[in-house]
Design an enzyme around this catalytic site. Sequence first.
Site, PDB file in Angstrom:
ATOM      1  N   HIS A  81      37.267 -40.379  77.154  1.00 53.54           N
ATOM      2  CA  HIS A  81      37.107 -40.087  75.734  1.00 53.54           C
ATOM      3  C   HIS A  81      37.155 -38.587  75.520  1.00 53.54           C
ATOM      4  CE1 HIS A  81      34.562 -39.739  71.897  1.00 53.54           C
ATOM      5  NE2 HIS A  81      35.725 -40.251  71.552  1.00 53.54           N
ATOM      6  N   GLU A 125      36.716 -36.321  72.379  1.00 53.34           N
ATOM      7  CA  GLU A 125      36.450 -35.976  70.986  1.00 53.34           C
ATOM      8  C   GLU A 125      36.727 -34.487  70.817  1.00 53.34           C
ATOM      9  OE1 GLU A 125      36.287 -35.555  67.469  1.00 53.34           O
ATOM     10  OE2 GLU A 125      35.730 -37.622  67.988  1.00 53.34           O
ATOM     11  N   GLU A 150      33.494 -49.697  63.036  1.00 53.78           N
ATOM     12  CA  GLU A 150      32.311 -48.840  63.020  1.00 53.78           C
ATOM     13  C   GLU A 150      31.674 -48.774  61.642  1.00 53.78           C
ATOM     14  OE1 GLU A 150      34.112 -45.315  64.491  1.00 53.78           O
ATOM     15  OE2 GLU A 150      34.534 -44.489  62.519  1.00 53.78           O
TER      16      GLU A 150
END
Length: 709
Positions: free
Chosen positions: A413, A415, A508
């Site tokens: 991941h 970000e 989400e």
Amino acid sequence: MLRKLTLLAMVCLIPILLTAQELKSPDGNLLMKFELSDEGIPYYNLNYKGKPVIKPSALGLELMDVASMDAGFEIKEVKEQSVDNSWKPVWGKQSIIRNNYNELSVMLVQPALKGRFIRIRFRLFDDGLGFRYEFPKQPELKYFIIKEELTEFFLAGDHKIFWIPGDYDTNEYPYTTSKISELPEKMEEATIQVAAQSPIENLAVQTPSMMKTADGLYINIHEAALENYSAMNLNVDADNYKMSAHLTPDAIGNKGYLQTDTHSPWRTIVVSDKATDILASNLIVNLNEPTSYQDVSWISPVKYIGVWWEYFVHGGSTWAYGTETNVKMDDDFSKLTPNGRHGATTENVKKYVDFAAMHGFDAVLVEGWNIGWEDWFGNWKEDVFDFVTPYPDFDVEELQKYASAKGVRIMMHHETSGSAANYERRLDRAFQFMADHNYNSVKTGYVGKIIPRGEHHDGQRMVNHYIHVARRAADYGIMINSHEAVRPTGLHRTYPNWIAQESARGTEFEAMGGLHPEHTTILPFTRLMGGPMDYTPGIFQTTYNDGEQRINTTLVKQLAYYVTMYSPLQMAADLPENYDRFPDAFQFIKDVAVDWDESHYLEAEPGDYVTIARKAKGENEWYVGGITDENARTANILFSFLPKGKKFVATIYADGKDASWNENPQSYDIRKVVVDSKSKLNQKLAAGGGVAISIVEGTKENMKGLKRL
């Protein structure tokens, strides 16, 4: 077929039509006409089975500092061709895609500007029109700046439209359904607060823009092959039902910097009198270039779980390791005060790896593994993450060995916190780190305002950034799943390692106020027109925090998403313990394919319902998903997509008789029946519910004791 107007017809028409050219789709149902006005302004229109889709609409571009490309044109050259071929995608909704269109290429010259010229290329398919501007190399056109694109879409009436507000930075608005004329009164209410938004000041909506006419035509306006150009929103003249291009500006207000030889993205209009044809369209992906990758063997669809949903559940874990709120990248993170709730720990990730290995999942996504999460959001910091340094409680080497021994990959991941500048500086080191530790896929994120400051998520600068990341990732054998990026335009054909995107309001948001039950009956007609979405379905525990936090679907609808919300990257997004509570329902998620030979669109109506059947690639297995909005309804499923003369066993996962999204979402029934190509199922879907079906070839053993449907 292209034809010039006959002399007899020409003498009967007004001068505006003297230069008219016509183009028909291969099946003859669509007719596009191109013409110049007396002032040399290019116009086009589009009809479907004699019904107007786009009334005469202007084409052109307004330029900075030089004369615009909007008028004073003469036709210099007209060419035509017909194309009918097929190609095989690396992955997709079907294993073979037909590419069949008739093309009209018109070269336009501006005599008053020393013969400066452009080309407009039209491609008319059976399901719609694509056109783009082309700017060949020439003495009078080298470098130029776009002030605005002047493309118009003059609609034929006050259509029903499924829309989100025009914005330069986010696609994460909920959809509103209204008439075009109602947009002005509904825009303020629709422009809710979301992260890093930049709403357009004038009345505008985003693409893909989905519409339905009063007489039953379905129209979808979007773009294809968005490269080195700004993303297009649509200005709306709600009184006259006219839309026009609105490109995303850069930090100083310009819309694009181009150097010949180059071209714009394709502007696309998909149209049919059947909603299912809109879903079945391959027009957008066909307008993208084939991949230039010589080796694609390392690219493969992925089914995964992850340390993710626990961050959204009330009382769950956190991305951040420490309690501090003023942290720099070069701080000693081992000296931070642990908050006691960090999710990406070695111990916790091992549990997910064990679950993935037990149930046959390919990978485990881990968010919050790397330093920098303590105060990253909202501070517009440039250097937040370095993408290679783990927190003290995340052992990269140990987890690599542990996962590898169990046949599971760890999914990286990254970000970026919107700091594209920082990510680009560190990109090669980050990808080398992944390659060194056996990571072959990464979820990238762009939450927050963009750096370089003043740029937008959907501007030319960032459009080029996302493509650069995908291309550079390919050099390292890495697949990309981008979140908060510009909405897709079919570029997964050209860059097949760009395997999925978010770019819409996904699961989400079920943890942040919920999604309306109709939301996922609209997305296939809007966001998914451009490419697959990492929607992250599979939430079984639909209420949290003593009922204050609710997922607005039934459990079975979550199963159906694996078929209706197409993606070669599918997540089982819930906590492992919730799947352990419903093992019989979880079986569908374990079984369902993520790559397909065939897709069959059985019934659909935007905003109401969608039912799709797909055949697993290389397998004699079929899966069906059907979903509805807040209204209960009956799905009418014909099994004619099955091979004739054979029997199959269908496992039907259905909403329980007492099920509904808001009162009894976890009620479901599972039954097995024998079906063939003549079978028909009338299956009740609960309010906010769905149906999911897995189908395997029948044998004496698996059909024993089963009734025929």
